[in-house]
Design a protein around this motif. Structure first.
Motif, PDB file in Angstrom:
ATOM      1  N   ASP A   1      32.629 -28.432 -22.219  1.00 24.71           N
ATOM      2  CA  ASP A   1      32.150 -28.160 -20.866  1.00 24.71           C
ATOM      3  C   ASP A   1      31.565 -29.454 -20.309  1.00 24.71           C
ATOM      4  N   ALA A   2      32.266 -30.056 -19.365  1.00 31.45           N
ATOM      5  CA  ALA A   2      31.846 -31.345 -18.807  1.00 31.45           C
ATOM      6  C   ALA A   2      30.514 -31.269 -18.072  1.00 31.45           C
ATOM      7  N   ASN A   3      30.078 -30.072 -17.701  1.00 34.35           N
ATOM      8  CA  ASN A   3      28.809 -29.923 -16.996  1.00 34.35           C
ATOM      9  C   ASN A   3      27.606 -29.878 -17.925  1.00 34.35           C
ATOM     10  N   MET A   4      27.839 -29.794 -19.223  1.00 33.22           N
ATOM     11  CA  MET A   4      26.724 -29.595 -20.142  1.00 33.22           C
ATOM     12  C   MET A   4      25.711 -30.731 -20.095  1.00 33.22           C
ATOM     13  N   PHE A   5      26.144 -31.972 -20.168  1.00 33.78           N
ATOM     14  CA  PHE A   5      25.197 -33.088 -20.201  1.00 33.78           C
ATOM     15  C   PHE A   5      24.334 -33.147 -18.935  1.00 33.78           C
ATOM     16  N   PRO A   6      24.915 -33.074 -17.721  1.00 35.18           N
ATOM     17  CA  PRO A   6      24.071 -33.078 -16.521  1.00 35.18           C
ATOM     18  C   PRO A   6      23.103 -31.899 -16.473  1.00 35.18           C
ATOM     19  N   VAL A   7      23.553 -30.731 -16.927  1.00 34.17           N
ATOM     20  CA  VAL A   7      22.678 -29.553 -16.919  1.00 34.17           C
ATOM     21  C   VAL A   7      21.522 -29.742 -17.904  1.00 34.17           C
ATOM     22  N   ILE A   8      21.804 -30.257 -19.074  1.00 33.10           N
ATOM     23  CA  ILE A   8      20.751 -30.503 -20.061  1.00 33.10           C
ATOM     24  C   ILE A   8      19.725 -31.487 -19.512  1.00 33.10           C
TER      25      ILE A   8
ATOM     26  N   ARG B   1      18.948 -32.003 -16.400  1.00 34.32           N
ATOM     27  CA  ARG B   1      18.142 -31.333 -15.366  1.00 34.32           C
ATOM     28  C   ARG B   1      17.160 -30.334 -15.973  1.00 34.32           C
ATOM     29  N   LEU B   2      17.593 -29.623 -17.004  1.00 35.03           N
ATOM     30  CA  LEU B   2      16.715 -28.628 -17.631  1.00 35.03           C
ATOM     31  C   LEU B   2      15.575 -29.294 -18.400  1.00 35.03           C
ATOM     32  N   GLY B   3      15.829 -30.469 -18.954  1.00 40.01           N
ATOM     33  CA  GLY B   3      14.787 -31.198 -19.667  1.00 40.01           C
ATOM     34  C   GLY B   3      14.427 -30.616 -21.025  1.00 40.01           C
ATOM     35  N   VAL B   4      15.339 -29.844 -21.632  1.00 36.28           N
ATOM     36  CA  VAL B   4      15.055 -29.234 -22.933  1.00 36.28           C
ATOM     37  C   VAL B   4      15.680 -30.059 -24.053  1.00 36.28           C
ATOM     38  N   PRO B   5      15.136 -29.965 -25.275  1.00 34.64           N
ATOM     39  CA  PRO B   5      15.778 -30.632 -26.401  1.00 34.64           C
ATOM     40  C   PRO B   5      17.223 -30.148 -26.571  1.00 34.64           C
ATOM     41  N   TYR B   6      18.070 -31.066 -26.997  1.00 36.47           N
ATOM     42  CA  TYR B   6      19.507 -30.806 -27.077  1.00 36.47           C
ATOM     43  C   TYR B   6      20.020 -31.226 -28.444  1.00 36.47           C
ATOM     44  N   ILE B   7      20.633 -30.281 -29.150  1.00 37.59           N
ATOM     45  CA  ILE B   7      21.233 -30.585 -30.446  1.00 37.59           C
ATOM     46  C   ILE B   7      22.684 -30.991 -30.221  1.00 37.59           C
ATOM     47  N   LEU B   8      22.972 -32.230 -30.551  1.00 40.71           N
ATOM     48  CA  LEU B   8      24.272 -32.865 -30.316  1.00 40.71           C
ATOM     49  C   LEU B   8      25.052 -32.849 -31.622  1.00 40.71           C
TER      50      LEU B   8
ATOM     51  N   VAL C   1      12.862 -20.625 -29.354  1.00 36.21           N
ATOM     52  CA  VAL C   1      14.229 -20.118 -29.388  1.00 36.21           C
ATOM     53  C   VAL C   1      15.230 -21.221 -29.047  1.00 36.21           C
ATOM     54  N   SER C   2      16.204 -21.380 -29.912  1.00 37.64           N
ATOM     55  CA  SER C   2      17.344 -22.271 -29.686  1.00 37.64           C
ATOM     56  C   SER C   2      18.552 -21.397 -29.397  1.00 37.64           C
ATOM     57  N   VAL C   3      19.368 -21.805 -28.433  1.00 38.79           N
ATOM     58  CA  VAL C   3      20.572 -21.044 -28.094  1.00 38.79           C
ATOM     59  C   VAL C   3      21.800 -21.863 -28.467  1.00 38.79           C
ATOM     60  N   ASP C   4      22.640 -21.254 -29.280  1.00 36.65           N
ATOM     61  CA  ASP C   4      23.863 -21.888 -29.765  1.00 36.65           C
ATOM     62  C   ASP C   4      24.987 -21.581 -28.767  1.00 36.65           C
ATOM     63  N   THR C   5      25.260 -22.532 -27.874  1.00 37.59           N
ATOM     64  CA  THR C   5      26.312 -22.349 -26.870  1.00 37.59           C
ATOM     65  C   THR C   5      26.874 -23.696 -26.466  1.00 37.59           C
ATOM     66  N   PHE C   6      28.152 -23.700 -26.083  1.00 38.97           N
ATOM     67  CA  PHE C   6      28.759 -24.934 -25.563  1.00 38.97           C
ATOM     68  C   PHE C   6      28.975 -24.853 -24.060  1.00 38.97           C
ATOM     69  N   ARG C   7      28.540 -23.763 -23.429  1.00 36.09           N
ATOM     70  CA  ARG C   7      28.754 -23.554 -21.995  1.00 36.09           C
ATOM     71  C   ARG C   7      27.497 -23.876 -21.205  1.00 36.09           C
ATOM     72  N   ALA C   8      27.637 -24.725 -20.194  1.00 33.16           N
ATOM     73  CA  ALA C   8      26.505 -25.152 -19.393  1.00 33.16           C
ATOM     74  C   ALA C   8      25.860 -23.989 -18.636  1.00 33.16           C
TER      75      ALA C   8
ATOM     76  N   GLY D   1      13.503 -18.405 -21.020  1.00 29.14           N
ATOM     77  CA  GLY D   1      12.602 -19.393 -21.601  1.00 29.14           C
ATOM     78  C   GLY D   1      13.075 -20.013 -22.894  1.00 29.14           C
ATOM     79  N   ALA D   2      14.395 -20.037 -23.125  1.00 27.27           N
ATOM     80  CA  ALA D   2      14.907 -20.701 -24.324  1.00 27.27           C
ATOM     81  C   ALA D   2      14.433 -22.145 -24.342  1.00 27.27           C
ATOM     82  N   ALA D   3      14.060 -22.626 -25.530  1.00 28.05           N
ATOM     83  CA  ALA D   3      13.428 -23.937 -25.636  1.00 28.05           C
ATOM     84  C   ALA D   3      14.388 -25.053 -25.995  1.00 28.05           C
ATOM     85  N   ILE D   4      15.510 -24.723 -26.648  1.00 32.95           N
ATOM     86  CA  ILE D   4      16.438 -25.721 -27.184  1.00 32.95           C
ATOM     87  C   ILE D   4      17.865 -25.241 -26.957  1.00 32.95           C
ATOM     88  N   ILE D   5      18.770 -26.175 -26.676  1.00 27.23           N
ATOM     89  CA  ILE D   5      20.193 -25.844 -26.594  1.00 27.23           C
ATOM     90  C   ILE D   5      20.913 -26.536 -27.753  1.00 27.23           C
ATOM     91  N   ASN D   6      21.697 -25.761 -28.469  1.00 28.63           N
ATOM     92  CA  ASN D   6      22.426 -26.224 -29.650  1.00 28.63           C
ATOM     93  C   ASN D   6      23.920 -26.153 -29.332  1.00 28.63           C
TER      94      ASN D   6
END
Length: 287
Positions: free
Chosen positions: A131-138, A140-147, A100-107, A118-123
């Motif tokens: 959201d300035a917190n997104m990069f640090p949160v990603i 820490r979470l260690g999940v793949p990130y669609i930029l 599951v990938s979640v399409d969101t811009f909010r950390a 258990g979402a696997a990817i953040i899109n």
């Protein structure tokens, strides 16, 4: 074309091979996404869409609860979370093994979806801009990130898109963002040029024409053009008439290095991947 592109990402502790292009099916739990056929709000509609994506060969489900169509209204974080919790619970029940990938811009939304469901990817359509917190949160979470690249916001992006050289500017944008993510310790990064997000018709086709240039980053490339206005504004009609054009662009994108297709029409995209793969394999037969 650069052949050292990273072809494996870690999804829920398992490696997914992107050397064989993957198809990501879109699940919109919104009342206002640009393609009316993609809007799923009831439990029955969501369950049917989840089963359809899997049965037609999709390897990922991208769930979104905030419409990013041009001039879309804002959705409060609480409402976005409510919609996602509802949809993610159905996915977990219907297809617990789904990637599951979640399409969101909010950390905070990303964190909730990963930790609680258990979402696997953040899109992220905003690449951390909204959201300035997104990069640090990603990180820490260690999940793949669609930029993804977007000029402006969903509310302003099509007001007056402008570039000196759209390909060079998108590449420079990615260069700075990728470095920031790596400095924070983010692991799996996937690039999305953002077709239709703050681009004119000409900008979109310039990006498509030079898509192979993005291999310089040695990162997987996602292409999301499914039924978008860059197709029907060129060919006529509306989103409901844009499947043929979508398939044509998917074939071109795969030949230019796309690793993931984000789509409404999973079966058509899976068939396109099979055809392009067969063409590639024939090279070895003829040698």
């Amino acid at each position: 074309m650069n052949r050292n592109i990273k072809t494996q990402i870690n999804v829920n502790g398992q490696l997914m091979d992107l050397s064989h292009p993957q198809v990501m099916g879109i699940l919109n739990v919104t009342p206002d996404s640009f393609f009316a056929g993609s809007r799923k709000q009831s439990e029955k509609e969501i369950a049917e869409r989840v089963r359809q994506i899997v049965e037609e060969g999709g390897s990922m489900i991208d769930i979104g609860a905030y419409s990013s169509r041009p001039n879309a209204g804002d959705v409060p974080a609480e409402e976005e979370m409510r919609r996602l919790r509802y949809g993610l619970a159905v996915i977990r029940r219907e297809c617990p093994e789904a990637v599951v990938s979640v399409d969101t811009f909010r950390a905070d939304v990303a964190k909730m979806c990963v930790e609680e469901y258990g979402a696997a990817i953040i899109n992220d359509i905003s690449a951390g801009e909204m959201d300035a917190n997104m990069f640090p949160v990603i990180a820490r979470l260690g999940v793949p990130y669609i930029l993804m690249h977007m000029q402006g916001t969903p509310q302003t992006m099509q007001a007056c898109p402008h570039y000196g050289n759209v390909v060079k500017e998108v590449m420079c944008y990615f260069s700075e963002k990728v470095q920031r993510l790596r400095d924070l310790g983010a692991k799996d990064i996937i690039l999305d040029p953002g077709f239709g997000f703050g681009k004119t018709l000409e900008h979109n086709y310039a990006l498509l024409d030079q898509l192979e240039e993005f291999s310089i980053f040695e990162l997987p490339l996602l292409v999301g053009v499914s039924r978008k206005s860059m197709i029907y504004k060129l060919l006529g009609g509306g989103p409901e008439d844009a499947l043929n054009g979508t398939t044509a662009i998917h074939a071109l994108a795969l030949m230019k290095g796309a690793c993931i297709l984000r789509v409404h029409d999973v079966k058509a995209a899976v068939e396109t991947v099979k055809i392009v793969n067969a063409m590639r394999q024939s090279r070895y037969v003829c040698q």
